[in-house]
Write a protein that holds these residues in place. Structure first.
Motif, mmCIF file in Angstrom:
data_model
loop_
_atom_site.group_PDB
_atom_site.id
_atom_site.type_symbol
_atom_site.label_atom_id
_atom_site.label_comp_id
_atom_site.label_asym_id
_atom_site.label_seq_id
_atom_site.Cartn_x
_atom_site.Cartn_y
_atom_site.Cartn_z
ATOM 1 N N LEU A 122 0.831 -1.208 0.000
ATOM 2 C CA LEU A 122 0.000 0.000 0.000
ATOM 3 C C LEU A 122 0.863 1.255 0.000
ATOM 4 C CD1 LEU A 122 -2.962 -0.804 2.410
ATOM 5 C CD2 LEU A 122 -3.172 0.163 0.114
ATOM 6 N N ALA A 123 1.925 1.227 0.781
ATOM 7 C CA ALA A 123 2.814 2.388 0.844
ATOM 8 C C ALA A 123 3.426 2.663 -0.522
ATOM 9 C CB ALA A 123 3.901 2.159 1.895
ATOM 10 N N ASP A 126 0.752 4.093 -2.905
ATOM 11 C CA ASP A 126 0.423 5.473 -2.537
ATOM 12 C C ASP A 126 -0.989 5.851 -2.976
ATOM 13 O OD1 ASP A 126 0.877 7.990 -1.429
ATOM 14 O OD2 ASP A 126 1.699 8.798 -3.293
ATOM 15 N N GLY A 128 -4.902 7.107 -2.481
ATOM 16 C CA GLY A 128 -5.543 8.108 -1.637
ATOM 17 C C GLY A 128 -6.828 8.599 -2.255
ATOM 18 N N ASP A 131 -8.526 7.971 -5.973
ATOM 19 C CA ASP A 131 -8.097 6.699 -6.549
ATOM 20 C C ASP A 131 -9.165 5.638 -6.303
ATOM 21 O OD1 ASP A 131 -5.623 7.830 -7.271
ATOM 22 O OD2 ASP A 131 -4.767 7.352 -5.306
ATOM 23 N N GLY A 151 -6.855 -0.553 4.114
ATOM 24 C CA GLY A 151 -5.876 0.527 4.057
ATOM 25 C C GLY A 151 -6.199 1.535 2.974
ATOM 26 N N ALA A 152 -6.639 1.054 1.819
ATOM 27 C CA ALA A 152 -6.995 1.952 0.729
ATOM 28 C C ALA A 152 -8.194 2.812 1.112
ATOM 29 C CB ALA A 152 -7.298 1.149 -0.535
ATOM 30 N N LYS A 154 -9.148 3.621 4.132
ATOM 31 C CA LYS A 154 -8.709 4.571 5.167
ATOM 32 C C LYS A 154 -8.005 5.770 4.558
ATOM 33 C CE LYS A 154 -6.178 4.832 9.537
ATOM 34 N NZ LYS A 154 -5.339 4.068 10.525
ATOM 35 N N ALA A 155 -7.287 5.529 3.455
ATOM 36 C CA ALA A 155 -6.565 6.609 2.776
ATOM 37 C C ALA A 155 -7.474 7.466 1.914
ATOM 38 C CB ALA A 155 -5.442 6.028 1.925
ATOM 39 N N GLY A 156 -8.731 7.040 1.762
ATOM 40 C CA GLY A 156 -9.698 7.827 1.002
ATOM 41 C C GLY A 156 -10.030 7.301 -0.369
ATOM 42 N N ALA A 157 -9.446 6.156 -0.760
ATOM 43 C CA ALA A 157 -9.736 5.578 -2.073
ATOM 44 C C ALA A 157 -11.063 4.821 -2.044
ATOM 45 C CB ALA A 157 -8.616 4.633 -2.493
#
Length: 294
Positions: A122-123, A126, A128, A131, A151-152, A154-157
């Motif tokens: 995920l890192a 990248d 967010g 996406d 995780g995606a 949570k990052a806003g994707a």
């Protein structure tokens, strides 16, 4: 696990080890065909997934894919074709595959249970806001795939979840849940069979609709392909010739003037300058048919 439909015994599996070769193949084919039928009820969800993916790519975002094992291989096949078929740069379509390249050469089961691998992948991707991720898991419970999806999100994707088991965690977590209810496999638990067949067809449909929405398909031809070998250069010339209504010699000259780009080459073959062709395509949002009318 024993309660999962994908782990159950298929009705046609009884006595499979005793059946003659042609009957084994006949039963296996029938099971594949039945699995394929599971894609039909999911068409509305697949259309929604394609619309989100097309909007994301049009706006400059990434369309990522994630999976492990056989489901990951199906996702990878579609991911790679976004460049090969539709000319979308590879950096815009990252692939998150449990175990990475090494796992493609030797499939190892343990990597799909490791959330730390998901975090590292995920890192690198990248992802967010703006996406979208297509996450694929036959059971809908694969730890790696669930961790990537979480995780995606949570990052806003946005997350499209494709699974073959109703009510599974991946479907519950997805913004667009796509259920492909393929049921039992002819070889119990071997989801590289019916489940994977349905997954591959479902993603084929999504990517085709994405290509159409982005204007990268014209009369069934791939007008945004990257012609980087002899076969594709020949295909590009034939596409330009057919769409522009010229012979292949003129089409090749036009392609040379546009550095191999098919859409502007069609306009150049019809009399536009490369600069004018680019401007007309930009004004048409990349839709070749609109640019041709202008």
């Amino acid at each position: 696990m024993a309660d999962r439909p994908t782990e159950a015994l298929h009705p046609m599996a009884e006595g499979l080890h005793l059946a003659p070769p042609e009957q084994v193949l006949s039963r296996a084919l029938a099971a594949q065909q039945a699995a394929l039928a599971a894609v039909g009820p999911a068409l509305p969800q697949l259309a929604a997934a394609a619309r989100i993916a097309a909007q994301t790519l049009r706006a400059g975002g990434k369309l990522a894919y994630a999976g492990a094992g056989s489901s990951g291989l199906m996702a990878l096949a579609d991911c790679l074709e976004m460049l090969g078929t539709f000319g979308i740069p590879a950096e815009r379509t990252p692939m998150l595959f449990a175990g990475g390249a090494e796992a493609l050469l030797k499939m190892t089961g343990g990597v799909e249970d490791d959330p730390a691998l998901a975090a590292a992948d995920l890192a690198r991707a990248d992802l967010g806001v703006g996406d979208v991720l297509i996450a694929v898991s036959a059971s809908g419970t694969t730890p790696y795939t669930l961790a990537v999806a979480a995780g995606a999100a949570k990052a806003g994707a946005k997350v499209v979840g494709i699974a073959n088991v109703p009510g599974s965690p991946l479907l519950q977590a997805a913004d667009v849940p796509v259920l492909l209810e393929t049921g039992a496999e002819i070889v119990a638990g071997s989801t590289r069979l019916g489940a994977a067949t349905a997954q591959k067809v479902a993603m084929n449909l999504v990517s085709v609709l994405v290509g159409v929405e982005l204007g990268h398909v014209h009369d069934g031809m791939m007008v945004n392909l990257v012609a980087d070998n002899a076969k594709l250069r020949d295909r590009a010339a034939r596409i330009v010739a057919r769409v522009a209504g010229v012979d292949t010699g003129i089409a090749r000259v036009a392609l040379n003037r546009t550095r191999g780009a098919v859409k502007p080459a069609v306009l150049v073959a019809r009399g536009a300058s490369p600069e004018s062709a680019g401007a007309r395509l930009a004004a048409a949002g990349g839709i070749l048919a609109k640019a041709m009318k202008s």
